[in-house]
Design a protein around this motif. Structure first.
Motif, short mmCIF file in Angstrom:
data_model
loop_
_atom_site.label_atom_id
_atom_site.label_comp_id
_atom_site.label_asym_id
_atom_site.label_seq_id
_atom_site.Cartn_x
_atom_site.Cartn_y
_atom_site.Cartn_z
N TYR A 4 -5.48 6.33 34.22
CA TYR A 4 -6.14 6.38 35.54
C TYR A 4 -6.98 7.65 35.65
O TYR A 4 -8.19 7.60 35.77
CB TYR A 4 -5.09 6.41 36.66
CG TYR A 4 -4.29 5.15 36.88
CD1 TYR A 4 -4.60 3.97 36.23
CD2 TYR A 4 -3.21 5.15 37.76
CE1 TYR A 4 -3.86 2.82 36.45
CE2 TYR A 4 -2.46 4.00 37.99
CZ TYR A 4 -2.79 2.84 37.33
OH TYR A 4 -2.05 1.72 37.56
N SER A 5 -6.30 8.83 35.59
CA SER A 5 -6.96 10.10 35.92
C SER A 5 -8.07 10.45 34.94
O SER A 5 -7.98 10.16 33.74
CB SER A 5 -5.94 11.24 35.89
OG SER A 5 -4.86 10.96 36.72
N GLU A 6 -9.09 11.09 35.50
CA GLU A 6 -10.19 11.61 34.69
C GLU A 6 -10.44 13.05 35.14
O GLU A 6 -9.95 13.46 36.21
CB GLU A 6 -11.45 10.76 34.91
CG GLU A 6 -11.25 9.33 34.46
CD GLU A 6 -12.51 8.48 34.58
OE1 GLU A 6 -13.58 9.03 34.93
OE2 GLU A 6 -12.41 7.27 34.31
N GLU A 86 3.17 16.69 25.66
CA GLU A 86 3.51 15.45 26.35
C GLU A 86 2.28 14.69 26.84
O GLU A 86 2.26 13.47 26.90
CB GLU A 86 4.42 15.83 27.52
CG GLU A 86 5.00 14.68 28.28
CD GLU A 86 5.71 15.14 29.55
OE1 GLU A 86 5.99 16.35 29.70
OE2 GLU A 86 5.96 14.28 30.39
N PHE A 87 1.23 15.44 27.22
CA PHE A 87 0.00 14.82 27.74
C PHE A 87 -1.07 14.75 26.68
O PHE A 87 -1.05 15.54 25.74
CB PHE A 87 -0.63 15.66 28.85
CG PHE A 87 0.23 15.95 30.01
CD1 PHE A 87 0.63 14.93 30.85
CD2 PHE A 87 0.60 17.24 30.30
CE1 PHE A 87 1.39 15.21 31.95
CE2 PHE A 87 1.36 17.52 31.40
CZ PHE A 87 1.76 16.50 32.23
N SER A 88 -2.03 13.87 26.96
CA SER A 88 -3.22 13.84 26.11
C SER A 88 -4.47 13.64 26.94
O SER A 88 -4.41 13.09 28.04
CB SER A 88 -3.16 12.65 25.14
OG SER A 88 -2.17 12.83 24.20
N THR A 238 5.74 16.45 42.43
CA THR A 238 4.94 16.40 43.66
C THR A 238 3.45 16.19 43.34
O THR A 238 2.62 16.21 44.23
CB THR A 238 5.10 17.69 44.50
OG1 THR A 238 4.71 18.81 43.70
CG2 THR A 238 6.53 17.86 44.98
N ILE A 239 3.14 16.00 42.06
CA ILE A 239 1.74 15.77 41.66
C ILE A 239 1.54 14.35 41.13
O ILE A 239 0.67 13.61 41.58
CB ILE A 239 1.30 16.80 40.58
CG1 ILE A 239 1.43 18.24 41.12
CG2 ILE A 239 -0.12 16.53 40.13
CD1 ILE A 239 1.20 19.31 40.07
N TYR A 240 2.37 13.95 40.13
CA TYR A 240 2.11 12.63 39.52
C TYR A 240 2.46 11.51 40.52
O TYR A 240 3.25 11.71 41.44
CB TYR A 240 2.84 12.45 38.19
CG TYR A 240 4.34 12.66 38.17
CD1 TYR A 240 5.21 11.80 38.80
CD2 TYR A 240 4.88 13.73 37.46
CE1 TYR A 240 6.58 11.98 38.74
CE2 TYR A 240 6.24 13.94 37.40
CZ TYR A 240 7.09 13.05 38.05
OH TYR A 240 8.45 13.24 37.99
N GLY A 241 1.80 10.38 40.29
CA GLY A 241 1.99 9.24 41.22
C GLY A 241 1.31 9.47 42.56
O GLY A 241 1.54 8.74 43.51
#
Ligand SMILES: Cc1cc2nc3c(=O)[nH]c(=O)nc-3n(C[C@H](O)[C@H](O)[C@H](O)COP(=O)(O)OP(=O)(O)OC[C@H]3O[C@@H](n4cnc5c(N)ncnc54)[C@H](O)[C@@H]3O)c2cc1C
Length: 259
Positions: A4-6, A86-88, A238-241
């Protein structure tokens, strides 16, 4: 994994720019996603892509399934505060995807994404994270001999009561789901309330541990004394979703009828 996020489309997700153009029976995808959890390990990514630039921004978005081993897909790890990759970031350069990989109708992706985010917020609004964090507070309570300390008992009991309240609220929403009723803005409240409680419990855990909390590993082999990791996870919750501020905006509009 959710794509989703960019870089310029997080809270304002509908501004996303990753584009898919139909060429014969394939979509050609160009653009970039970011914060993709476990992106480097994923076989597939479900992406929101812009398939029509000439309409209202929410109306020109589609939901596309992309195999991560497609030619033109590149992942670059992002190292987090715990030094985990964990992220990419995921880059798409002329990636060709069969037309059949579109989920639902073309240009209906926004509706699907909103529904999926609603389900994610029910999951994130379940009491499990706060409940787990509260049970871990007993670790420092015992270690520092605080279990009978009135200040500790007061804070612990206060959290416990808030957790019970949240449990009741969650069950009420779950009952609605079991009856097949549609959920509204209450899913935002669930997420907001649970993650706020989770965060406050882990903050108190850190306060109890004092300078010991700076240690990333467990103390004396006791995993319940490793508070830092949980504290950091609670910040992320409190950030994701959808961030807490965004949940408050949704509640302000949908429940309080504010402009
Ligand atoms: C642990 C973790 C895992 C994630 N996993 C994924 C994933 O797998 N796939 C994916 O696509 N994304 C993922 N994300 C990204 C996440 O969805 C975004 O970080 C989130 O939507 C916020 O977007 P942003 O980071 O661009 O912040 P921004 O949208 O730039 O927001 C910055 C700050 O401004 C505030 N803000 C923004 N707009 C408003 C407004 N209108 N009113 C009031 N305040 C506002 C926000 O609340 C925030 O405090 C993940 C994030 C985290 C932390």
């Amino acid at each position: 994994m959710p794509g989703y996020s960019e870089p310029d489309a997080g809270s304002d997700l509908a501004s996303l720019r990753t584009e898919a153009v139909l060429d014969g029976d394939e979509w050609v995808v160009n653009g970039q996603k970011t914060w993709t959890t476990l992106g480097a390990d994923a076989d597939w990514i479900f992406c929101l892509v812009r398939t029509d630039k000439g309409v209202r921004k929410q109306a020109g978005i589609s939901f596309l399934l992309i195999p991560m081993d497609s030619p033109g897909v590149t992942t670059r790890p992002i190292i987090n505060l715990e030094m985990d990759d964990e992220f990419s970031e995921v880059f798409f350069d002329d990636v060709r995807v069969p037309d059949r990989n579109i989920v639902g109708e073309v240009n209906q992706g926004w509706t699907m994404a909103k529904n999926l985010l609603g389900f994610e917020r029910i999951f994130l609004g379940s009491p499990r994270q706060a409940s787990n964090a509260l049970s871990k507070l007993r670790g420092p309570g015992e270690h520092y001999g605080l279990l009978r300390d009135p200040a500790f008992v007061d804070r612990y009991t206060g959290f416990r009561m808030e957790l019970e309240d949240h449990h009741c609220l969650f069950e009420k929403v779950a009952d609605k789901l079991r009856r097949g009723e549609r959920l509204g803005a209450e899913v935002s409240f669930l997420k907001l309330n649970q993650t706020s409680l989770y965060q406050r419990i882990t903050e108190y855990g850190l306060e109890l541990m004092g300078s010991d909390s700076a240690r990333l590993g467990a103390i004396d082999g006791n995993r319940d004394l490793a508070m830092m990791s949980q504290f950091m996870n609670a910040r992320a919750a409190t950030i994701y979703g959808g961030t807490s501020q965004v949940q408050k905006n949704i509640l302000a509009r949908a429940v309080l009828d504010l402009p």
